[in-house]
Design a protein around this motif. Structure first.
Motif, PDB file in Angstrom:
ATOM      1  N   PHE A   1       4.617   9.496  -9.210  1.00 56.29           N
ATOM      2  CA  PHE A   1       4.824   9.376 -10.650  1.00 56.29           C
ATOM      3  C   PHE A   1       3.631   9.872 -11.447  1.00 56.29           C
ATOM      4  CE2 PHE A   1       8.117   5.753 -10.095  1.00 56.29           C
ATOM      5  CZ  PHE A   1       9.006   6.680  -9.592  1.00 56.29           C
ATOM      6  N   GLY A   2       2.469   9.972 -10.816  1.00 57.77           N
ATOM      7  CA  GLY A   2       1.334  10.564 -11.515  1.00 57.77           C
ATOM      8  C   GLY A   2       1.498  12.046 -11.764  1.00 57.77           C
ATOM      9  N   HIS A   3       2.425  12.657 -11.051  1.00 56.13           N
ATOM     10  CA  HIS A   3       2.671  14.098 -11.204  1.00 56.13           C
ATOM     11  C   HIS A   3       3.179  14.445 -12.598  1.00 56.13           C
ATOM     12  CE1 HIS A   3       4.342  18.084 -10.499  1.00 56.13           C
ATOM     13  NE2 HIS A   3       5.545  17.638 -10.811  1.00 56.13           N
ATOM     14  N   PHE A   4       3.847  13.503 -13.261  1.00 59.55           N
ATOM     15  CA  PHE A   4       4.463  13.799 -14.555  1.00 59.55           C
ATOM     16  C   PHE A   4       3.483  13.630 -15.728  1.00 59.55           C
ATOM     17  CE2 PHE A   4       7.716  12.027 -11.693  1.00 59.55           C
ATOM     18  CZ  PHE A   4       8.487  13.162 -11.539  1.00 59.55           C
TER      19      PHE A   4
ATOM     20  N   PRO B   1       4.189  16.404  -4.668  1.00 61.63           N
ATOM     21  CA  PRO B   1       4.370  15.237  -5.554  1.00 61.63           C
ATOM     22  C   PRO B   1       5.823  14.794  -5.683  1.00 61.63           C
ATOM     23  CG  PRO B   1       2.948  16.881  -6.583  1.00 61.63           C
ATOM     24  CD  PRO B   1       3.565  17.525  -5.395  1.00 61.63           C
ATOM     25  N   LEU B   2       6.745  15.757  -5.661  1.00 64.09           N
ATOM     26  CA  LEU B   2       8.157  15.400  -5.768  1.00 64.09           C
ATOM     27  C   LEU B   2       8.640  14.672  -4.521  1.00 64.09           C
ATOM     28  CD1 LEU B   2       9.714  18.530  -7.494  1.00 64.09           C
ATOM     29  CD2 LEU B   2       8.948  16.394  -8.502  1.00 64.09           C
ATOM     30  N   VAL B   3       8.040  14.955  -3.371  1.00 61.68           N
ATOM     31  CA  VAL B   3       8.398  14.222  -2.154  1.00 61.68           C
ATOM     32  C   VAL B   3       8.040  12.752  -2.316  1.00 61.68           C
ATOM     33  CG1 VAL B   3       7.877  13.958   0.298  1.00 61.68           C
ATOM     34  CG2 VAL B   3       8.189  16.237  -0.663  1.00 61.68           C
ATOM     35  N   TYR B   4       6.835  12.480  -2.808  1.00 60.36           N
ATOM     36  CA  TYR B   4       6.418  11.092  -3.034  1.00 60.36           C
ATOM     37  C   TYR B   4       7.323  10.413  -4.062  1.00 60.36           C
ATOM     38  CZ  TYR B   4       2.040  12.023  -0.537  1.00 60.36           C
ATOM     39  OH  TYR B   4       1.106  12.332   0.429  1.00 60.36           O
ATOM     40  N   ALA B   5       7.584  11.090  -5.175  1.00 59.55           N
ATOM     41  CA  ALA B   5       8.399  10.487  -6.236  1.00 59.55           C
ATOM     42  C   ALA B   5       9.826  10.230  -5.767  1.00 59.55           C
ATOM     43  CB  ALA B   5       8.394  11.393  -7.474  1.00 59.55           C
ATOM     44  N   THR B   6      10.408  11.182  -5.054  1.00 54.12           N
ATOM     45  CA  THR B   6      11.776  11.006  -4.566  1.00 54.12           C
ATOM     46  C   THR B   6      11.849   9.913  -3.517  1.00 54.12           C
ATOM     47  OG1 THR B   6      12.126  13.376  -4.948  1.00 54.12           O
ATOM     48  CG2 THR B   6      13.775  12.223  -3.649  1.00 54.12           C
ATOM     49  N   ALA B   7      10.834   9.831  -2.649  1.00 54.00           N
ATOM     50  CA  ALA B   7      10.813   8.774  -1.634  1.00 54.00           C
ATOM     51  C   ALA B   7      10.751   7.395  -2.292  1.00 54.00           C
ATOM     52  CB  ALA B   7       9.627   8.975  -0.694  1.00 54.00           C
ATOM     53  N   LEU B   8       9.907   7.246  -3.308  1.00 55.47           N
ATOM     54  CA  LEU B   8       9.838   5.964  -4.007  1.00 55.47           C
ATOM     55  C   LEU B   8      11.153   5.650  -4.694  1.00 55.47           C
ATOM     56  CD1 LEU B   8       8.200   3.527  -4.918  1.00 55.47           C
ATOM     57  CD2 LEU B   8       7.380   4.879  -6.855  1.00 55.47           C
ATOM     58  N   LEU B   9      11.766   6.656  -5.278  1.00 52.95           N
ATOM     59  CA  LEU B   9      13.043   6.429  -5.953  1.00 52.95           C
ATOM     60  C   LEU B   9      14.123   6.019  -4.959  1.00 52.95           C
ATOM     61  CD1 LEU B   9      14.179   6.568  -8.799  1.00 52.95           C
ATOM     62  CD2 LEU B   9      14.911   8.890  -8.335  1.00 52.95           C
TER      63      LEU B   9
ATOM     64  N   TYR C   1      13.679  15.681   2.767  1.00 56.61           N
ATOM     65  CA  TYR C   1      13.466  16.577   3.917  1.00 56.61           C
ATOM     66  C   TYR C   1      13.370  18.029   3.469  1.00 56.61           C
ATOM     67  CZ  TYR C   1      14.864  19.572   7.795  1.00 56.61           C
ATOM     68  OH  TYR C   1      14.939  20.589   8.698  1.00 56.61           O
ATOM     69  N   ASP C   2      14.278  18.444   2.601  1.00 58.28           N
ATOM     70  CA  ASP C   2      14.315  19.840   2.184  1.00 58.28           C
ATOM     71  C   ASP C   2      13.065  20.212   1.385  1.00 58.28           C
ATOM     72  OD1 ASP C   2      15.816  22.425   1.601  1.00 58.28           O
ATOM     73  OD2 ASP C   2      15.484  21.671  -0.425  1.00 58.28           O
ATOM     74  N   VAL C   3      12.692  19.359   0.430  1.00 61.22           N
ATOM     75  CA  VAL C   3      11.535  19.670  -0.407  1.00 61.22           C
ATOM     76  C   VAL C   3      10.247  19.585   0.401  1.00 61.22           C
ATOM     77  CG1 VAL C   3      10.207  18.910  -2.410  1.00 61.22           C
ATOM     78  CG2 VAL C   3      12.686  18.947  -2.515  1.00 61.22           C
TER      79      VAL C   3
ATOM     80  N   GLY D   1       0.812  -1.216   0.000  1.00 62.23           N
ATOM     81  CA  GLY D   1       0.000   0.000   0.000  1.00 62.23           C
ATOM     82  C   GLY D   1       0.842   1.260   0.000  1.00 62.23           C
ATOM     83  N   LEU D   2       1.930   1.240   0.778  1.00 64.03           N
ATOM     84  CA  LEU D   2       2.830   2.403   0.796  1.00 64.03           C
ATOM     85  C   LEU D   2       3.462   2.633  -0.570  1.00 64.03           C
ATOM     86  CD1 LEU D   2       4.434   4.612   2.266  1.00 64.03           C
ATOM     87  CD2 LEU D   2       6.103   2.858   2.888  1.00 64.03           C
ATOM     88  N   LEU D   3       3.920   1.550  -1.196  1.00 66.04           N
ATOM     89  CA  LEU D   3       4.539   1.695  -2.514  1.00 66.04           C
ATOM     90  C   LEU D   3       3.531   2.183  -3.546  1.00 66.04           C
ATOM     91  CD1 LEU D   3       6.806  -1.487  -2.614  1.00 66.04           C
ATOM     92  CD2 LEU D   3       7.475   0.863  -2.149  1.00 66.04           C
ATOM     93  N   LEU D   4       2.311   1.680  -3.473  1.00 69.22           N
ATOM     94  CA  LEU D   4       1.271   2.149  -4.411  1.00 69.22           C
ATOM     95  C   LEU D   4       0.965   3.627  -4.188  1.00 69.22           C
ATOM     96  CD1 LEU D   4      -1.245  -0.851  -4.477  1.00 69.22           C
ATOM     97  CD2 LEU D   4       0.289  -0.111  -6.295  1.00 69.22           C
ATOM     98  N   LEU D   5       0.894   4.045  -2.916  1.00 66.06           N
ATOM     99  CA  LEU D   5       0.630   5.453  -2.622  1.00 66.06           C
ATOM    100  C   LEU D   5       1.741   6.333  -3.187  1.00 66.06           C
ATOM    101  CD1 LEU D   5      -0.919   7.709  -1.100  1.00 66.06           C
ATOM    102  CD2 LEU D   5       0.511   7.184   0.886  1.00 66.06           C
ATOM    103  N   LEU D   6       2.997   5.926  -2.956  1.00 68.13           N
ATOM    104  CA  LEU D   6       4.116   6.706  -3.476  1.00 68.13           C
ATOM    105  C   LEU D   6       4.112   6.740  -4.996  1.00 68.13           C
ATOM    106  CD1 LEU D   6       6.995   5.498  -1.109  1.00 68.13           C
ATOM    107  CD2 LEU D   6       5.695   7.615  -0.963  1.00 68.13           C
ATOM    108  N   THR D   7       3.768   5.611  -5.608  1.00 70.40           N
ATOM    109  CA  THR D   7       3.759   5.549  -7.075  1.00 70.40           C
ATOM    110  C   THR D   7       2.688   6.440  -7.667  1.00 70.40           C
ATOM    111  OG1 THR D   7       4.581   3.268  -6.976  1.00 70.40           O
ATOM    112  CG2 THR D   7       3.592   4.002  -9.046  1.00 70.40           C
TER     113      THR D   7
END
Length: 563
Positions: free
Chosen positions: A48-51, A527-535, A513-515, A38-44
């Motif tokens: 990644f939906g931001h792009f 959205p970049l926080v989610y994408a960077t966390a998944l990456l 943390y910064d973003v 669920g966490l990975l799906l949320l981050l994805t």
């Protein structure tokens, strides 16, 4: 009564059989797997939906007792809020409902409207439409711009065109090519020349401080330095002329776009990253644009206070720091474990050392950061500067946070993990193997090197896997010993010594943390926080999978000896 006793006996037998514990463990594992997935799906989805190039809505927004105005933007999210909350915020709403739906629009045009995002109440939106001519412009500064293309200007003269949009796209491509050339010269050629000029300056100052060099030899070397400096300055002057010409070319074109309220804005093509009409695009076109934007996220540098652009410097810094940390921590951890298990006399002192190692694994990471700042940077780094880089003083070289000290600090942080895992692997090797090797004439050192350590290598890799998993996600100590918000250049380039361990670097954990907490534009950064966390999770997983594959290979290789 007999039936009840049978039931009680069967229940006791069922409990004693261990089946309840099996089901409890299975339930716990299932819940953990569901939580991770669920966490990975949320981050994805959120990241990644931001792009995806979303459609841009244009509508009339009319609140009670106020004049209506036109709004436009991308729909980010919709939520239901209590009516009292909106009334307390100053909205005049005429509704008997307890909850009101409101939408968050990414309206862009920050230089015109003052904010990138705006909340609007769905009930007061009317005349919703999605014009095909409405364009989205991604800019290097001021975020996105939404509006309609009006005219194109060249050297302040309005240009006529049979196909305005095609001409617009061609001029964007031209500006992007010129921008790439400018960036290549400034960061590549000019940066390299500045590095060489600084090297010559330090060499010249070092000669002036060296009393062991004769006056004649110093004069000869000074002439050589001056000759080399002259050559670099000539090349630098030529590059400056090229840059001036490129800046003149890139500043030639501009265009005028009109916002929803009729405001005309003139924008330079040099400030544009890309422009598209999302409402006129099909799924295939949007998919290609999505891949382009996603690749930019992986391969480009950040911009707009890290809320736009890419995160490649952070990816590079994270991977390089982990690799350096692994190279440093593995030999020290293995040597310490071998000594404690194979050479040290098993007594009170050895038990105290083991207890200390186990306790070090539980020390908060920020304590290691403070230790790294005090010992590595202020003490060791300053001493290195005094001995090897005296010509650069008082400007510090290694007496300042950098990649080397960050890697060493994390190596200390993860050292107990490697020691404990390696020592456990050594303890599982049968004593008979050691005795057999010694009986065949091998020395103790040969037995360790050829039999014991190879068989314990899977355990060493297990310790390294745990070390990488912990170190890659650490943030607190890195804030003190080398990580920065934005690094102007990578710690690896074509200038000698090629790997610059004294440079500061970017890290994915600190970037999150910064973003997420320091960004001036929270909605744009989310959205970049989610994408960077998944990456970051993906990079840690790839590093761990590589170590696991190596561990499994070693385990299969030495399985026969274990049997």
């Amino acid at each position: 009564m007999h039936i009840n006793n049978d039931k009680k006996i069967s229940l006791k037998q069922w409990v004693r059989s261990g089946d309840p514990f099996i089901w409890i463990n299975a339930a716990a594992v299932s819940i953990s797997v569901v939580a991770v997935v669920g966490l990975l799906l949320l981050l994805t989805v959120r990241g990644f939906g931001h792009f995806w190039p979303a459609d841009v809505m244009e509508a009339k927004y009319t609140l009670p007792n106020s004049e209506g105005y036109t709004v436009a933007g991308e729909l980010v999210e919709t939520e239901s809020v209590p009516l009292e909350q909106l009334l307390s915020a100053g909205f005049e709403i005429d509704s008997g409902a307890a909850f009101i739906d409101r939408m968050l629009l990414k309206q862009g045009n920050r230089d015109v409207n003052g904010a990138d995002f705006a909340w609007v109440i769905d009930d007061y939106l009317s005349e919703k439409r999605y014009p095909s001519q409405l364009m989205t412009i991604e800019r290097r500064e001021w975020g996105n711009f939404y509006g309609y293309l009006q005219t194109i200007k060249q050297n302040d003269a309005v240009m006529s065109s049979a196909d305005l949009w095609m001409d617009f796209q061609q001029r964007i491509e031209r500006a992007l090519l010129l921008y790439a050339k400018i960036e290549e010269i400034e960061k590549g050629n000019v940066g390299s020349i500045n590095y060489q000029l600084e090297r010559l300056r330090l060499s010249e100052r070092g000669l002036a401080l060296d009393d062991n060099v004769s006056s004649a030899a110093r004069a000869v070397k000074m002439l050589e330095i001056e000759s080399e400096r002259t050559q670099y300055q000539q090349v630098y002057s030529s590059l400056q002329k090229d840059l001036a010409s490129l800046y003149q070319q890139i500043g030639r074109d501009s265009f005028i776009a009109v916002t929803m309220d009729g405001t005309a804005v003139e924008i330079k093509f040099a400030a544009v990253v890309r422009a598209y009409q999302a409402n006129a695009m099909g799924v295939a076109q949007k998919s290609l644009l999505y891949l382009e934007k996603f690749w930019e996220f992986l391969s480009d540098e950040p911009r707009e206070a890290n809320t736009e652009g890419g995160i490649f410097p952070a990816i590079f810094g994270t991977v390089m720091m982990v690799i350096l940390m692994s190279i440093m921590v593995t030999p020290f951890g293995v040597v310490a474990a071998v000594y404690l298990r194979e050479y040290a006399k098993q007594g009170l002192m050895t038990r105290i050392v083991r207890i200390a190692v186990n306790n070090l694994a539980g020390v908060p990471s920020i304590v290691y950061g403070v230790f790294g700042l005090g010992f590595f940077i202020y003490f060791l780094g300053s001493e290195i500067d005094e001995v090897l880089f005296s010509a650069a003083l008082p400007a510090p070289t290694f007496g300042t946070p950098g990649l080397l000290w960050a890697s060493l600090t994390l190596a200390l942080l993860t050292l107990p993990v490697v020691i404990v895992a390696t020592e456990e692997g050594l303890s599982r090797i049968p004593k008979a193997l050691r005795e057999g090797s010694l009986a065949l004439g091998a020395t103790k050192a040969e037995t360790l090197w050829r039999v014991v350590i190879p068989m314990a290598s899977p355990a060493m890799m297990t310790g390294l896997i745990l070390a990488v998993a912990r170190a890659a996600g650490e943030v607190a100590p890195l804030m003190l010993v080398g990580v920065v918000k934005l690094a102007p250049s990578l710690p690896v380039n074509g200038d000698y010594p090629y790997i610059h361990l004294d440079q500061k670097f970017m890290h994915l954990g600190f970037h999150i943390y910064d973003v997420g907490f320091q960004s001036p534009n929270v909605e744009a950064a989310r959205p970049l926080v989610y994408a960077t966390a998944l990456l970051l999770v993906v990079i840690i997983a790839l590093l761990n999978f590589s170590a696991v594959a190596l561990r499994n290979r070693l385990r299969e290789k030495y399985k026969a000896l274990d049997m």
